[in-house]
Every structure is written in structure tokens, then in C-alpha cells.
Design a protein around this motif. Sequence first.
Motif, PDB file in Angstrom:
ATOM      1  N   PRO A  38      93.628 -27.253  11.038  1.00  0.00           N
ATOM      2  CA  PRO A  38      92.665 -26.172  10.825  1.00  0.00           C
ATOM      3  C   PRO A  38      91.888 -25.919  12.119  1.00  0.00           C
ATOM      4  CG  PRO A  38      92.535 -27.810   9.067  1.00  0.00           C
ATOM      5  CD  PRO A  38      93.409 -28.393  10.126  1.00  0.00           C
ATOM      6  N   GLN A  39      91.377 -24.721  12.271  1.00  0.00           N
ATOM      7  CA  GLN A  39      90.700 -24.353  13.519  1.00  0.00           C
ATOM      8  C   GLN A  39      89.503 -25.251  13.818  1.00  0.00           C
ATOM      9  OE1 GLN A  39      90.208 -20.143  14.421  1.00  0.00           O
ATOM     10  NE2 GLN A  39      88.116 -20.529  15.125  1.00  0.00           N
ATOM     11  N   ASP A  40      88.735 -25.628  12.784  1.00  0.00           N
ATOM     12  CA  ASP A  40      87.560 -26.458  13.033  1.00  0.00           C
ATOM     13  C   ASP A  40      87.950 -27.854  13.530  1.00  0.00           C
ATOM     14  OD1 ASP A  40      88.651 -26.961  10.515  1.00  0.00           O
ATOM     15  OD2 ASP A  40      86.775 -27.736   9.709  1.00  0.00           O
ATOM     16  N   GLU A  41      89.115 -28.363  13.101  1.00  0.00           N
ATOM     17  CA  GLU A  41      89.569 -29.667  13.584  1.00  0.00           C
ATOM     18  C   GLU A  41      90.045 -29.560  15.038  1.00  0.00           C
ATOM     19  OE1 GLU A  41      89.363 -32.636  12.119  1.00  0.00           O
ATOM     20  OE2 GLU A  41      88.251 -31.595  10.542  1.00  0.00           O
ATOM     21  N   ARG A  42      90.678 -28.448  15.394  1.00  0.00           N
ATOM     22  CA  ARG A  42      91.089 -28.245  16.787  1.00  0.00           C
ATOM     23  C   ARG A  42      89.867 -28.148  17.693  1.00  0.00           C
ATOM     24  NH1 ARG A  42      94.554 -24.199  14.454  1.00  0.00           N
ATOM     25  NH2 ARG A  42      93.478 -22.556  15.608  1.00  0.00           N
ATOM     26  N   GLU A  43      88.812 -27.530  17.163  1.00  0.00           N
ATOM     27  CA  GLU A  43      87.583 -27.376  17.942  1.00  0.00           C
ATOM     28  C   GLU A  43      86.975 -28.738  18.286  1.00  0.00           C
ATOM     29  OE1 GLU A  43      84.201 -24.082  17.555  1.00  0.00           O
ATOM     30  OE2 GLU A  43      83.900 -25.720  16.146  1.00  0.00           O
TER      31      GLU A  43
END
Length: 232
Positions: A38-43
Motif C-alpha cells: 500500500p502507498q502508506d507502507e511505501r512512504e
Amino acid sequence: KPTKKSSAIISYIQYELTRNNSLSAYFRNLFESYVSMPQDEREKIIFKQNYDIIIKAVQEKKVLSLSTYRRPEYFHHVSPYALSSSKEELFNYLLAEEGNKVCSFRLSRIKSVIILEEKAEISKTGLVLLKKMETYGPQFMIPKEEEIVVRLTPRGEELFQMMYLHRPVIDRIEGDLYYFCCSKEQIRQYFSRFGKHAQVREPQDLRKEMERFYEEASLAYQKKDGSSKDKT
């Protein structure tokens, strides 16, 4: 291509982790694993240095001194509460209290962060509001506890089920009246797309804001020349 900073870890990958595979295959698998998150985990990976500092401060209950890219010369001294991701799993936000006000900082917009020796303290009122922000949407600040009432038409109820982005959490429903305990900004952003199918009933200041929003939009459409210039 290895650099001075990455050459050691590249060598480790090449000689320790790719004995049964090629270096290019390793990196291909690495990138595929990354983009599947998910994008928040990549962030959290991209901003790992600041992320680790913030988590440590939260766990140790220490004050943070941080600056943002918007105002890099100004440092906020905050008592951190949590690092929370939006419901849509798009971004991470540091929830904290600064002085007597709750605040929210997007992780990607934090330029620098330092843990101070000072013990973090969050007021009882601030704790209540921060918990609400964590529940309803960490990107929307809630300056005070306030109930918001919105009337939805049958079509408005359908739109509410369809539109997921920034959708506020319902506190309760009484007939066609929907009650929320989130921020006014979230209500403004979300229900401004509903047109006549959503009507803010309370509080009155928010109701007036929405009235002005639609009134100004109506006036803009009535201009014969199609000019978008604001006379003010």
C-alpha cells in the motif's frame, strides 16, 4: 550502478543473497515486492529516517522538534501522540499536540525531526481530539468537539455509499439526518460534491459556509461572458 554510499550493501546482496539467482533478478523481485505494498507502507520506507525517529519519540514519550518543507526555518516543538495512516492508505500523519492545540503533519512534508530530552505531555482535551482524528481521518484537524448534522436525500445516501475518498465516519443516523463528530474541513471537502443532495443543518457557521459556496458557484455560472475573474 554502485556509489560510495551503496557499494558495500550491493556487494553483500551480490555475494550473500543472490547465490542461486542473478543480481538483476534480485532487484526485479525487490521492486515488485515494493510496488505491491500500500502507498502508506511505501512512504514509511522512503522516509524511514524520520519515521524511525518519530516512532521512537512516541514510544519513549519525548518531545519532538520538527520543521517542514513549507517553513524549513521554523521549528515546531510537539508532544507526539501517534503516527497514523489515512483510511485510504495513502499517506502517514504525525498526530501531536503543540501548546494547547492538536496538530497533524504529513510524514512526506516533514523536513527534519529531532528528539528532545523533554517529556511529552498531552492534555486530556487534546487526547480526546487526537483519538477522534485517528478514527475519522488524521489529515483533518479537529480543533474542538462539535457535532455536525447533515441531511441526505435518497440520492445523497446513494452517493454516500459510492464515494469512499475522505468519507467521514457516521456517529449515528436518525431518519434522513446523519450525525458526525469529525472536522468541518472533512465535511466541506466531502459533501461539496453532493450538490442539492446533502444539506448541512448544524453547526450554523458551517451551514453558512456551504450556502456561500453554492451561491458563489451559481453566480459564476450565471456570468454570460464566462469570465472566472473574482471582482473582489
